[in-house]
Design a protein around this motif. Structure first.
Motif, short mmCIF file in Angstrom:
data_model
loop_
_atom_site.label_atom_id
_atom_site.label_comp_id
_atom_site.label_asym_id
_atom_site.label_seq_id
_atom_site.Cartn_x
_atom_site.Cartn_y
_atom_site.Cartn_z
N LYS B 12 66.68 -34.44 6.60
CA LYS B 12 66.43 -34.61 8.03
C LYS B 12 65.01 -35.11 8.22
CE LYS B 12 66.77 -34.15 12.53
NZ LYS B 12 67.65 -35.07 13.28
N ILE B 49 71.15 -27.68 12.00
CA ILE B 49 72.09 -28.68 11.48
C ILE B 49 73.43 -28.01 11.14
CG2 ILE B 49 72.58 -30.26 9.57
CD1 ILE B 49 69.56 -30.94 9.57
N PRO B 56 71.97 -34.53 10.95
CA PRO B 56 71.18 -34.83 9.75
C PRO B 56 70.91 -36.33 9.64
CG PRO B 56 73.47 -34.35 9.17
CD PRO B 56 73.35 -34.13 10.64
#
Lengths: 118, 232
Positions: B12, B49, B56
């Motif tokens: 990320k 996430i 992501p």
């Protein structure tokens, strides 16, 4: 946190020590029913998986046994319990002797002190 | 044991800043895992996430084999690190809302925990202290019968006595096949209830192991090891 477990050593080992002491001292009498994993985990404030591991180890050592439907019980074999008592005493004596040696005391001095105190 | 959560090559980025860098790990069913790391190490990003609140940049996450989405959200019970409940609602109203919203919500369990913590269901959230609000939120989260509980800093704002009760609630209220992922800084308070830990440092996993292995192999507590690994 009534079991006063120390985070530096594996928890399941300390649980076993705690329960062995309870068996020898009679706090967990021979043949008595052991509380459920959940109850014990809650009482000791530990993860149920850890408690399960400790109890399985106690079973492996023959100190407890499971009965399919009715739960887990402390052994009623007095020989097993006496052997455990001797084992715990021996490891206590080992530690004590090592400590007295570190303090530089002779065997006779230590024995005299024990006679006075015991 | 089957894996409940799988994280594969997860990255990320926020602009040029890499918050998570190529994470790979799995969580098994029936385990309590601590997600530990200093401030800014990516704990909350990872959790968001998994819960589908952030996308992501690369990689993927599956929960019980489902990609993050409606199906994964059904089986995850998430405690965020901020308050999200309407301030003018009473605890009772919030519980009604949760009952409507989640089919796995257990109303009796919620009322039972409220009673034990001495919280009156008629109280409005607005009038509650920060710690009490945190307790209510945790009760809501633990009252679902989910497969994966994700708790982001669950005990930060509550007093030590309530902390013990809350940890107890966590241990006694999840079922054997459910897993819990807890992020926290308060390691010494929770380490005895953990099965394993993940150490996150600058968006990377620097360690994943069982807590008893740490104690056996390193001869120190998880808290002690954390202080060593993240020494400033």
């Amino acid at each position: 946190m009534s079991w006063s477990l120390n985070s530096d050593r594996p928890i399941f080992v300390q649980i076993i020590e705690h329960m062995e002491m309870d068996i020898v001292s009679g706090a967990l009498p021979p043949g008595s029913k052991v509380a459920s994993v959940r109850e014990l985990a809650s009482e000791a404030a530990v993860n149920p998986n850890t408690m399960q591991r400790a109890l399985s180890e106690m079973e492996r050592k023959g100190l407890m046994h499971s009965e399919r439907t009715s739960g887990r019980f402390v052994t009623d074999d007095e020989n097993v319990i006496s052997a455990l008592k001797i084992e715990l005493a021996a490891s206590g004596v080992d530690g004590f002797v090592a400590q007295m040696r570190r303090l530089g005391l002779e065997k006779d001095e230590v024995l005299n002190m024990i006679r006075e105190k015991y | 044991m089957s894996s409940l959560l799988e994280v594969r090559s997860l990255t990320k980025k926020y602009g040029n800043f890499t918050a998570l860098s190529d994470l790979n790990f799995e969580l098994e069913s029936g385990k309590i895992t601590g997600l530990l790391g200093p401030n800014g190490s990516g704990k909350t990003t990872l959790i968001k996430i998994i819960c589908g609140l952030l996308q992501p940049s690369a990689g993927n996450v599956t929960v019980k084999g489902y990609p993050v989405g409606v199906e994964s959200k059904k089986v995850i019970s998430y405690l965020p690190d901020t308050t999200y409940l309407g301030k003018s609602s009473s605890v009772e109203e919030v519980i009604d809302f949760f009952v409507d919203f989640y089919e796995d919500f257990d109303r009796d369990r919620a009322y039972d925990m409220l009673g034990k913590l001495g919280i009156d269901p008629h109280t409005r959230l607005r009038t509650m202290s920060k710690g009490t609000k945190e307790k209510v939120q945790l009760i809501l989260v633990m009252s679902r019968r989910a497969d994966l509980y994700i708790l982001d800093e669950p005990i930060a704002g509550v007093d030590p006595a309530a902390r013990d009760y809350i940890l107890n609630t966590i241990i006694t209220n999840y079922d054997e096949n459910a897993s819990i992922l807890i992020s926290t800084h308060l390691i010494s308070d929770i380490e005895n209830i953990l099965d394993e830990v993940i150490f996150l440092k600058q968006g990377r996993i620097v360690r994943k192991s069982s807590v008893d292995d740490i104690r056996t192999n390193e001869g120190k507590s998880v808290d002690g090891l954390f202080r060593e690994v993240f020494k400033c």
